[in-house]
Scaffold this active site. Sequence first.
Site, mmCIF file in Angstrom:
data_model
loop_
_atom_site.group_PDB
_atom_site.id
_atom_site.type_symbol
_atom_site.label_atom_id
_atom_site.label_comp_id
_atom_site.label_asym_id
_atom_site.label_seq_id
_atom_site.Cartn_x
_atom_site.Cartn_y
_atom_site.Cartn_z
ATOM 1 N N TYR A 122 0.829 -1.209 0.000
ATOM 2 C CA TYR A 122 0.000 0.000 0.000
ATOM 3 C C TYR A 122 0.864 1.260 0.000
ATOM 4 O O TYR A 122 0.721 2.129 -0.873
ATOM 5 C CB TYR A 122 -0.926 -0.014 1.221
ATOM 6 C CG TYR A 122 -1.796 1.210 1.354
ATOM 7 C CD1 TYR A 122 -3.009 1.293 0.703
ATOM 8 C CD2 TYR A 122 -1.393 2.279 2.158
ATOM 9 C CE1 TYR A 122 -3.818 2.427 0.825
ATOM 10 C CE2 TYR A 122 -2.186 3.405 2.291
ATOM 11 C CZ TYR A 122 -3.403 3.473 1.622
ATOM 12 O OH TYR A 122 -4.185 4.595 1.745
ATOM 13 N N LYS A 126 1.723 4.123 -2.969
ATOM 14 C CA LYS A 126 1.522 5.563 -2.753
ATOM 15 C C LYS A 126 2.817 6.337 -3.017
ATOM 16 O O LYS A 126 2.803 7.418 -3.611
ATOM 17 C CB LYS A 126 1.042 5.815 -1.320
ATOM 18 C CG LYS A 126 -0.327 5.253 -0.996
ATOM 19 C CD LYS A 126 -1.428 5.941 -1.759
ATOM 20 C CE LYS A 126 -2.808 5.534 -1.268
ATOM 21 N NZ LYS A 126 -3.888 6.168 -2.039
#
Length: 210
Positions: A122, A126
């Site tokens: 994750y 990003k």
Amino acid sequence: MKLLLLGATGLVGSRTLALALSGNVFSEVIAPTRRPLPPRDGLVNPVASGLETLVTASMSYEPDAVICALGTTQAKAGSKEAFRQVDYELPLIFAGAAHSAGVNTFAIVTAMGASAESMSFYYRTKGEVEKGIREIGFQSLSICRPSLIGGERNEARTMEGAALTLFRVLAPVLPKKLRINSADAIAAALIDAVIAAKPGCRYIHSQEMA
């Protein structure tokens, strides 16, 4: 001033849309979505099941700035590939097209802890989208890195809901950067960033929105 808003159906995106349409700064808000939005004065809403097919249509309205509030979770997306398509590929497709069309101002929501070197898929995704957009070369780029985001969502996120409850209980003793950031505060920061359009790359950290 015309604004292209990506992710207008999400928690932060919907607050950003409402704020952008409530003032007199933006003459038009172009918000491409997969499902139609309720009609509102000043709103242009191209609709298609695949947002990538709306890139050319979105640029035809000649936006002056872009806010990207696209984001999902791996659980909701269904796979790492589907998550990456929303959080990495789509932002870069729109960012590249916007820059080629002469847009100089871009703002995006990522996450506190974003890093292209992170062990977490994750946070690595990003960080990679931040890196990719920095390399495009916008004159003004704002990267918003909130902590947990507070607000009423359209879908349930069990793990996130539990974390939000814990963070609210611990709020008095937590460092400011770890406190919940409301979707309204994030939306306001994004709007302010594209209006000011300060040159260079600026990070908006969670403590600035607490």
